[in-house]
Design a protein around this motif. Structure first.
Motif, PDB file in Angstrom:
ATOM      1  N   UNK A  16       5.828   0.969 -26.146  1.00 27.12           N
ATOM      2  CA  UNK A  16       4.847   0.140 -25.465  1.00 27.12           C
ATOM      3  C   UNK A  16       4.037  -0.725 -26.413  1.00 27.12           C
ATOM      4  N   UNK A  17       3.039  -1.404 -25.841  1.00 25.77           N
ATOM      5  CA  UNK A  17       2.215  -2.340 -26.613  1.00 25.77           C
ATOM      6  C   UNK A  17       0.734  -2.120 -26.325  1.00 25.77           C
ATOM      7  N   UNK A  18      -0.067  -2.467 -27.293  1.00 26.01           N
ATOM      8  CA  UNK A  18      -1.520  -2.504 -27.159  1.00 26.01           C
ATOM      9  C   UNK A  18      -2.039  -3.674 -27.969  1.00 26.01           C
ATOM     10  N   UNK A  19      -3.178  -4.207 -27.561  1.00 22.75           N
ATOM     11  CA  UNK A  19      -3.844  -5.224 -28.373  1.00 22.75           C
ATOM     12  C   UNK A  19      -5.255  -4.757 -28.684  1.00 22.75           C
ATOM     13  N   UNK A  20      -5.536  -4.639 -29.967  1.00 21.24           N
ATOM     14  CA  UNK A  20      -6.868  -4.267 -30.423  1.00 21.24           C
ATOM     15  C   UNK A  20      -7.680  -5.526 -30.710  1.00 21.24           C
ATOM     16  N   UNK A  21      -8.983  -5.429 -30.472  1.00 24.35           N
ATOM     17  CA  UNK A  21      -9.896  -6.525 -30.769  1.00 24.35           C
ATOM     18  C   UNK A  21     -10.998  -6.021 -31.683  1.00 24.35           C
ATOM     19  N   UNK A  22     -11.499  -6.912 -32.513  1.00 22.57           N
ATOM     20  CA  UNK A  22     -12.631  -6.601 -33.380  1.00 22.57           C
ATOM     21  C   UNK A  22     -13.595  -7.773 -33.312  1.00 22.57           C
ATOM     22  N   UNK A  82      -2.151  -7.289 -32.363  1.00 23.33           N
ATOM     23  CA  UNK A  82      -1.169  -7.066 -31.323  1.00 23.33           C
ATOM     24  C   UNK A  82      -0.136  -6.082 -31.843  1.00 23.33           C
ATOM     25  N   UNK A  83       0.009  -4.979 -31.141  1.00 25.76           N
ATOM     26  CA  UNK A  83       0.910  -3.922 -31.593  1.00 25.76           C
ATOM     27  C   UNK A  83       2.015  -3.736 -30.567  1.00 25.76           C
ATOM     28  N   UNK A  84       3.236  -4.024 -30.985  1.00 29.39           N
ATOM     29  CA  UNK A  84       4.409  -3.885 -30.118  1.00 29.39           C
ATOM     30  C   UNK A  84       5.340  -2.814 -30.651  1.00 29.39           C
ATOM     31  N   UNK A  85       6.254  -2.381 -29.800  1.00 28.09           N
ATOM     32  CA  UNK A  85       7.241  -1.364 -30.199  1.00 28.09           C
ATOM     33  C   UNK A  85       6.560  -0.176 -30.864  1.00 28.09           C
ATOM     34  N   UNK A  86       5.521   0.311 -30.239  1.00 30.67           N
ATOM     35  CA  UNK A  86       4.732   1.390 -30.836  1.00 30.67           C
ATOM     36  C   UNK A  86       5.543   2.672 -30.952  1.00 30.67           C
TER      37      UNK A  86
END
Length: 124
Positions: A16-22, A82-86
């Motif tokens: 899956x994917x997640x998007x982190x923000x700072x 952006x984190x894909x293929x976790x």
């Protein structure tokens, strides 16, 4: 007083994917680098990715190259990961940080400001 606030972590299945923000505030960010580090339970805090404030230069750890993408918004106040293929081994607390180094760097000791972190958990 520099403030860095991370968000976007959570629980996701492998692949899956997640998007982190700072979100950064408290000073004028001009020539500097924003970085993401991560720390798994019982392990040291490891470099993940970095970007200079212009957005023209990026640097990734080998373990995330091709899967993660670091970027910065036009207002230069928010940095994303952006984190894909976790993978389960990506499970960690993810921290963003600011370095006054103008070149993206993995050197932990050059980062002066840190956020509180956001948990990312990848289930198998």
């Amino acid at each position: 007083q520099v403030q860095l606030v991370e968000s976007g972590g959570g629980l996701v299945q492998a692949g899956g994917s997640l998007r982190l923000s700072c979100a950064a505030s408290g000073r004028t960010f001009s020539v500097c680098t924003m970085g993401w580090f991560r720390q798994a339970p019982g392990k040291e805090r490891d470099f993940t990715a970095a970007i200079n404030w212009s957005g023209r230069s990026t640097y990734y750890a080998d373990s995330v190259k091709g899967r993660f993408t670091i970027s910065i918004d036009n207002a230069k106040t928010t940095v994303y990961l952006q984190m894909n293929s976790l993978k389960p081994e990506d499970t960690a607390v993810y921290y963003c940080a600011v370095s006054d180094d103008r070149v993206p760097t993995s050197r932990y000791d050059t980062y002066d400001y840190w956020g509180q972190g956001t948990q990312v958990t990848v289930s198998s």
